[in-house]
Motif scaffolding. Structure first.
Motif, mmCIF file in Angstrom:
data_model
loop_
_atom_site.group_PDB
_atom_site.id
_atom_site.type_symbol
_atom_site.label_atom_id
_atom_site.label_comp_id
_atom_site.label_asym_id
_atom_site.label_seq_id
_atom_site.Cartn_x
_atom_site.Cartn_y
_atom_site.Cartn_z
ATOM 1 N N SER A 199 42.320 19.490 89.276
ATOM 2 C CA SER A 199 42.536 20.060 87.941
ATOM 3 C C SER A 199 42.897 21.533 88.033
ATOM 4 O O SER A 199 43.784 22.018 87.316
ATOM 5 C CB SER A 199 41.283 19.875 87.085
ATOM 6 O OG SER A 199 40.969 18.507 86.933
ATOM 7 N N ALA A 200 42.207 22.264 88.916
ATOM 8 C CA ALA A 200 42.483 23.695 89.063
ATOM 9 C C ALA A 200 43.896 23.931 89.600
ATOM 10 O O ALA A 200 44.592 24.855 89.151
ATOM 11 C CB ALA A 200 41.457 24.327 89.989
ATOM 12 N N SER A 201 44.341 23.112 90.534
ATOM 13 C CA SER A 201 45.682 23.272 91.098
ATOM 14 C C SER A 201 46.750 23.012 90.043
ATOM 15 O O SER A 201 47.715 23.787 89.906
ATOM 16 C CB SER A 201 45.873 22.325 92.287
ATOM 17 O OG SER A 201 44.963 22.626 93.324
ATOM 18 N N ALA A 202 46.598 21.913 89.296
ATOM 19 C CA ALA A 202 47.563 21.609 88.235
ATOM 20 C C ALA A 202 47.564 22.696 87.175
ATOM 21 O O ALA A 202 48.624 23.113 86.679
ATOM 22 C CB ALA A 202 47.226 20.258 87.613
ATOM 23 N N LEU A 203 46.376 23.181 86.831
ATOM 24 C CA LEU A 203 46.264 24.245 85.834
ATOM 25 C C LEU A 203 46.902 25.538 86.333
ATOM 26 O O LEU A 203 47.536 26.276 85.570
ATOM 27 C CB LEU A 203 44.791 24.465 85.501
ATOM 28 C CG LEU A 203 44.444 25.394 84.342
ATOM 29 C CD1 LEU A 203 45.166 24.961 83.081
ATOM 30 C CD2 LEU A 203 42.934 25.391 84.112
ATOM 31 N N ALA A 204 46.756 25.822 87.631
ATOM 32 C CA ALA A 204 47.386 27.012 88.203
ATOM 33 C C ALA A 204 48.900 26.930 88.086
ATOM 34 O O ALA A 204 49.565 27.928 87.792
ATOM 35 C CB ALA A 204 46.978 27.168 89.661
ATOM 36 N N GLY A 205 49.455 25.733 88.301
ATOM 37 C CA GLY A 205 50.898 25.567 88.176
ATOM 38 C C GLY A 205 51.384 25.779 86.752
ATOM 39 O O GLY A 205 52.398 26.447 86.520
ATOM 40 N N VAL A 206 50.658 25.228 85.779
ATOM 41 C CA VAL A 206 51.058 25.345 84.374
ATOM 42 C C VAL A 206 50.930 26.785 83.886
ATOM 43 O O VAL A 206 51.825 27.319 83.217
ATOM 44 C CB VAL A 206 50.220 24.394 83.494
ATOM 45 C CG1 VAL A 206 50.485 24.653 82.013
ATOM 46 C CG2 VAL A 206 50.552 22.947 83.824
ATOM 47 N N THR A 207 49.818 27.450 84.205
ATOM 48 C CA THR A 207 49.639 28.829 83.754
ATOM 49 C C THR A 207 50.624 29.768 84.450
ATOM 50 O O THR A 207 51.103 30.740 83.834
ATOM 51 C CB THR A 207 48.201 29.305 84.001
ATOM 52 O OG1 THR A 207 47.851 29.100 85.376
ATOM 53 C CG2 THR A 207 47.216 28.552 83.118
ATOM 54 N N ALA A 208 50.941 29.497 85.711
ATOM 55 C CA ALA A 208 51.951 30.310 86.396
ATOM 56 C C ALA A 208 53.303 30.146 85.726
ATOM 57 O O ALA A 208 54.056 31.113 85.572
ATOM 58 C CB ALA A 208 52.037 29.914 87.869
ATOM 59 N N ALA A 209 53.619 28.921 85.294
ATOM 60 C CA ALA A 209 54.881 28.684 84.595
ATOM 61 C C ALA A 209 54.933 29.480 83.294
ATOM 62 O O ALA A 209 55.950 30.109 82.970
ATOM 63 C CB ALA A 209 55.047 27.187 84.313
ATOM 64 N N GLY A 210 53.836 29.468 82.539
ATOM 65 C CA GLY A 210 53.799 30.210 81.289
ATOM 66 C C GLY A 210 53.871 31.711 81.497
ATOM 67 O O GLY A 210 54.641 32.411 80.822
ATOM 68 N N LEU A 211 53.071 32.226 82.429
ATOM 69 C CA LEU A 211 53.029 33.672 82.648
ATOM 70 C C LEU A 211 54.337 34.200 83.216
ATOM 71 O O LEU A 211 54.901 35.178 82.716
ATOM 72 C CB LEU A 211 51.864 34.020 83.581
ATOM 73 C CG LEU A 211 51.714 35.499 83.941
ATOM 74 C CD1 LEU A 211 51.487 36.332 82.688
ATOM 75 C CD2 LEU A 211 50.580 35.705 84.930
ATOM 76 N N MET A 212 54.835 33.558 84.284
ATOM 77 C CA MET A 212 56.085 34.022 84.880
ATOM 78 C C MET A 212 57.248 33.852 83.912
ATOM 79 O O MET A 212 58.172 34.672 83.883
ATOM 80 C CB MET A 212 56.351 33.269 86.184
ATOM 81 C CG MET A 212 55.314 33.500 87.266
ATOM 82 S SD MET A 212 55.108 35.249 87.690
ATOM 83 C CE MET A 212 56.701 35.591 88.439
ATOM 84 N N GLY A 213 57.188 32.795 83.100
ATOM 85 C CA GLY A 213 58.236 32.584 82.112
ATOM 86 C C GLY A 213 58.288 33.691 81.081
ATOM 87 O O GLY A 213 59.355 34.236 80.782
ATOM 88 N N VAL A 214 57.126 34.059 80.532
ATOM 89 C CA VAL A 214 57.116 35.079 79.485
ATOM 90 C C VAL A 214 57.441 36.462 80.062
ATOM 91 O O VAL A 214 58.085 37.280 79.405
ATOM 92 C CB VAL A 214 55.758 35.086 78.738
ATOM 93 C CG1 VAL A 214 54.688 35.837 79.510
ATOM 94 C CG2 VAL A 214 55.914 35.691 77.350
#
Length: 478
Positions: free
Chosen positions: A271-286
């Motif tokens: 769960s932490a790994s998948a969450l890290a990928g999603v939050t990285a996508a949001g942060l790097m995207g913005v």
């Protein structure tokens, strides 16, 4: 493997923190510091900007290539040996970059930097997390946040400052004294840990996973700006995807895989790994799209746009204090879910017409993004490895970094696709597509809040009757 160890004068845990921070600050700074100097570099070498862009392409692709093998190398040859070897290579490559007489030499040296950087992050975090048991990792928030938040944010303004007042060569020379000091401290202060992986090296997995990540990183980086139908991009995306699928199928069947994908089956770590990928996508995207929106709405300069997101780094620094104090009391789930929901709301606010036109509103919201999203990211990074034992720590770190790296690249690519290439052609550009892209990042962070419900309720607790401290534990295993 066993042997006598000579206890260094500096405490091993202090040495780990100092060496890790120095190395990761160099790595984090180098991921962004070159961007403002690309025009100058192209002019100095009499080459077009498209050729100078290969300086960054080489770094990012090589970094992705180094990730799959990092865990195995650390287990096989020792985390201290691999980490210091990579740090030495990074430092030498930095000196070569600064002395480069032509663009080709600079690109090759930059690729060596990226390859070494791909090893530094997972192996360095393995050193750090092996030195601190799960219940003591909350105190690492202050260590983790500096290289991951402050340094990348400092990169663009520092790069512009050095290029303007000294020369672009100093973008790389600054690493040399820091890297040299860190290597010397590591030689005398770090303790070795050799896990000794069972079985032979997974050659098939290596030749599948390594080019897959490199090709996908290249495609995601250049597809939005150069066009997905361009032959180099299209072939890289197609071939990288095929190799990635083949790599996954091979890894789940192999007896001694290069990447232990079975670790993702663990509820907390997966769960932490998948969450890290999603939050990285949001942060790097913005962080990618909002400076473009800022320029489209206000006609601001690129430097002003870059400085507009700097308060995010200040918020991230404060987040380390929040995690240190609240994680032991609230637990990972109760701290992460509300933080991500607030972050999604802040992202959405940035997309509201009129907000980007107010400079102080932008600064305040960026600070808030750093505070709340940084709290969530740090919590996930610290608590996600609670159930991972020392034997699997190297592999787990490598997988975690791969997922996070690909997540960030996907976030940037998604935003660039929405805005149609990621370029502001004139001051009066239509801000509509940029606002839509910001909404996409808000949706990604909101998805992360749902995924965070799988995190554990309780923070890691010290085991009853805990024996030796980490500094006293055996340093070599095999």
């Amino acid at each position: 493997m066993s042997g006598l160890l000579i206890r260094p004068r500096i405490r091993p845990r202090v040495a780990v923190v100092l060496v890790y921070t120095a190395a990761m600050c160099m790595n984090g700074l180098d991921s962004t510091i070159v961007n403002p100097a690309l025009y100058t570099i192209a002019g100095d070498f009499g080459r077009p900007l498209s050729a100078a862009n290969t300086v960054e392409t080489a770094f990012l692709v090589a970094l992705a290539v180094g990730l799959p093998v990092a865990g195995w190398l650390g287990d096989r040859f020792g985390t201290k040996r691999v980490f210091l070897g990579a740090l030495t290579a990074f430092t030498i490559a930095s000196a070569v970059c600064g002395l480069a007489p032509d663009l080709d030499t600079l690109v090759v040296a930059r690729a060596v930097q990226g390859l070494a950087g791909g090893l530094l992050t997972p192996v360095g975090m393995t050193l750090l997390f092996r030195a601190f048991p799960p219940h003591e990792r909350m105190k690492l928030a202050k260590v983790l946040i500096v290289p991951t938040a402050l340094m990348p944010a400092l990169g663009p303004p520092l790069g512009g400052l050095l290029t303007e007042h000294l020369s672009w060569h100093w973008l790389f020379f600054v690493n040399v004294p820091i890297g040299t000091a860190a290597v010397l401290l590591g030689v005398f202060g770090l303790r070795e840990h050799v896990e000794g992986p069972e079985g032979k090296f997974d050659t098939v997995g290596f030749w599948l996973a390594t080019p897959a990540l490199g090709l996908l990183t290249y495609a995601l980086g250049f597809g939005p700006s150069q066009g997905w139908t361009r032959p180099a991009v299209a072939v890289s995306a197609a071939l990288g995807s095929v190799l990635l699928v083949a790599a996954v199928l091979h890894q789940v069947r192999a007896k001694t895989p290069l990447l232990k994908l079975r670790l993702l089956a663990d509820r907390v770590y997966g769960s932490a790994s998948a969450l890290a990928g999603v939050t990285a996508a949001g942060l790097m995207g913005v962080l990618f799209v909002f400076p473009l929106l800022y320029q489209a709405s206000l006609g601001a300069s690129a430097l002003d746009a870059g400085l507009s997101v700097f308060p995010e780094a200040v918020g991230l620094m404060l987040a380390s204090q929040v995690v240190d104090r609240l994680l032991p009391r609230l637990g990972p789930r109760l701290l992460t879910v509300p933080a991500l929901l607030v972050a999604a709301a802040v992202f959405a606010t940035l997309a509201i017409p009129g907000v980007a036109e107010n400079a102080w509103s932008v600064r305040g919201l960026m600070f808030l993004i750093g505070l709340v999203l940084g709290t969530a990211v740090l919590t996930v990074q610290i608590s996600g490895f609670e159930s991972i034992g020392p034997a699997d720590m190297g592999q787990a770190m490598g997988l975690f970094q791969i997922v996070r790296t690909l997540g960030g690249a996907l976030g940037i690519a998604a935003c660039a696709a929405v805005i149609g290439g990621g370029h502001v052609t004139e001051a009066a550009a239509d801000p509509g597509p940029y606002r839509t892209a910001v909404w996409v990042t808000a949706g990604l962070v909101a998805l992360g809040a749902v995924m965070a419900l799988r995190l554990p309720r309780e923070a890691p607790q010290p085991p009853p009757g805990e024996g030796l401290a980490a500094d006293e534990a055996p340093a070599v295993k095999g």
